[in-house]
Design an enzyme around this catalytic site. Sequence first.
Site, mmCIF file in Angstrom:
data_model
loop_
_atom_site.group_PDB
_atom_site.id
_atom_site.type_symbol
_atom_site.label_atom_id
_atom_site.label_comp_id
_atom_site.label_asym_id
_atom_site.label_seq_id
_atom_site.Cartn_x
_atom_site.Cartn_y
_atom_site.Cartn_z
ATOM 1 C CD GLU B 46 -2.707 0.411 2.705
ATOM 2 O OE1 GLU B 46 -2.864 -0.756 3.134
ATOM 3 O OE2 GLU B 46 -2.989 1.412 3.359
ATOM 4 C CG ASP B 57 -2.470 8.897 8.348
ATOM 5 O OD1 ASP B 57 -2.486 7.670 8.525
ATOM 6 O OD2 ASP B 57 -2.762 9.433 7.262
#
Lengths: 398, 258
Positions: B46, B57
């Site tokens: 990924e 995040d």
Amino acid sequence: MSEVKSKYLVDERGYFGKFGGAYIPEMLYPNVEELRSAYLEIIETPAFKADFEQLLKDYVGRPTPLYHAARLSETIGAKVYLKREDLCHTGAHKVNNTIGQILLAQALGKKRIIAETGAGQHGVATATVCALMGIDCIVYMGEIDMARQKPNVERMKILGAEVRAAKSGSKTLKDATNEAMRHWINNPQDTHYIIGSVVGPHPYPDMVARFQSVISEEIKWQLEEKEGKTSPDCVVACVGGGSNAAGAYYHYLDDEQVKLVAVEASGLGNDTGKSAATTALGREGVLHGSRTILMQTDDGQVVEPYSISAGLDYPGIGPFHAHLFDSGRADFVGVTDEEAMKAGVLLSRTEGIIPAVESAHAIAALHKVSFESDDIVVVNLSGRGDKDLETYIKWGKY
Amino acid sequence: MNRIDQAFKEKGNQLLNVYFTAGYPALEDTLPIAKALNDGGVDLIEIGLPFSDPVADGPTIQESSTQALANGMTISRLFEQLQDLRPQVDVPVLLMGYINPVLQYGFERFCARCQEVGVDGLILPDLPMYEYEELYKDVLEKYGLYNVFLITPQTSDERIRKIDELSKGFIYMVSSASTTGAKSGITNEQIAYFERIKSLQLANKRLIGFGISNNESFEKACEFADGAIVGSAFIKQIANDSSAAAIQSFVKNIKHPK
């Protein structure tokens, strides 16, 4: 809050025209969905309305005056009224929204409040209502802003809030917003996030605009008392995210005779790379959960804006305003640091009112719009200048 | 057949998907890191598109994004780098990114370039499901791309069913209410969630991500899903040492430490 239906307001899917929506990661979906599915039902109950109106009256000090600024009017060449949001408790219109949202958080059974703040005004308004209700409060503030706005940091601490430094990215408002969203992701069940402007994913822009709509609701009856009619010729307000402007325009959106002027901060000038004039420099994209207009690089990275006013120093505008811009309903005007500071002094000298630097941008715009001498112009004076004393001193030309 | 389907078909379970940020630690590291992961035996890769405001995040991935942007990483640059992806890398490759840079690049143009360089799927965490259905589903299909959706412990069963209908390839199970890299290890509460999802008998394969950092958490996750995703732990590894040997040993330590 009286119900308004308008093509300029949010549709049932959460969009203002093509702007708005909820562009959020799945981790935030349940939080936002809980709010979305409940907010209208809660804020339309008679009990909520009664509590909200009572607190606005007894605690915030509403209605705020609509004041005919006669000496300022002479210099402008129109009949200028000031909507005195600067006289709200805590010094700005921000508290209208935090009162609404703290009541909503209570109705949802939340135990903790988080908020983001740039200049600290929304942080103070949030810490204030949390103290009022006895609810824990954490405010995220960019590390750089904490240094620039130390008195507000201390104010929040005195009020019992915990101020957490946002140390990521550019360490300013947009990063404080990111950090608050991250906190919410990590604490989805017991926490309510009080966003301070008409930004963020649906339902925030609509919800905050509703809480601020009290501003134009009052202007209508106050103007009727003074002028025998509810509508002015023009309403002027500054726009960072755009909450005070949303409140000032709200009840005039469909009254197309009323010219709406949105004032953006042009910083050192739009061609200097030091500006926060979103509609002049930005384009369509997604920021903080909504499709709107934002300042960004060719590659879609969010640009750090600049303005002397920390409250206008935001790289986007709320979807509410993106729609007003796109549809042509509002005129967008840019005002530089220098023009705003001069207007702040002008208002101080003509009316004995030292405005917040944000609101000084709205005053400065009066020189940039042409009026007939009998035009009635309402300027939303969103905040008072106490917090900006250091900015005035540093600028020094008074 | 899409390489993602093929990987699940051939390898069954215990698939390891490793995330890293494009252009990190150095701008031209993207392809060498992908190749080292491939050679080290990961089952899917990924690649993250760096964004200035990555709200989902935690600090580790955000810092890698900030560094990658400072290095000069852009979507155009990434596609240039991935021009040589195939056949150097044969495992499935997904791109993960926030929607704004993709919209600015042009959604269809982005998908077309993905197909050209051999990308198999997309993970766009802030793309709303209704908008995917109405505007983008057909575009992804036109270019042979799979869209992977996330679910969390708070996602309702009803919404999971809907996501299962729309998903292709696999469902990304976020292991806890958190941003990336926030928590490590697996708690009993998480196991209850994993079991609940397992009992739904979804049509799609499932990979568990967030908090997977070593062999122990990887194996635990694999008891309840078809594999797991490592992100922040790998970013920390390449911040320290991004040589092919170090990457291969990182992969081995997660999959087969003995």
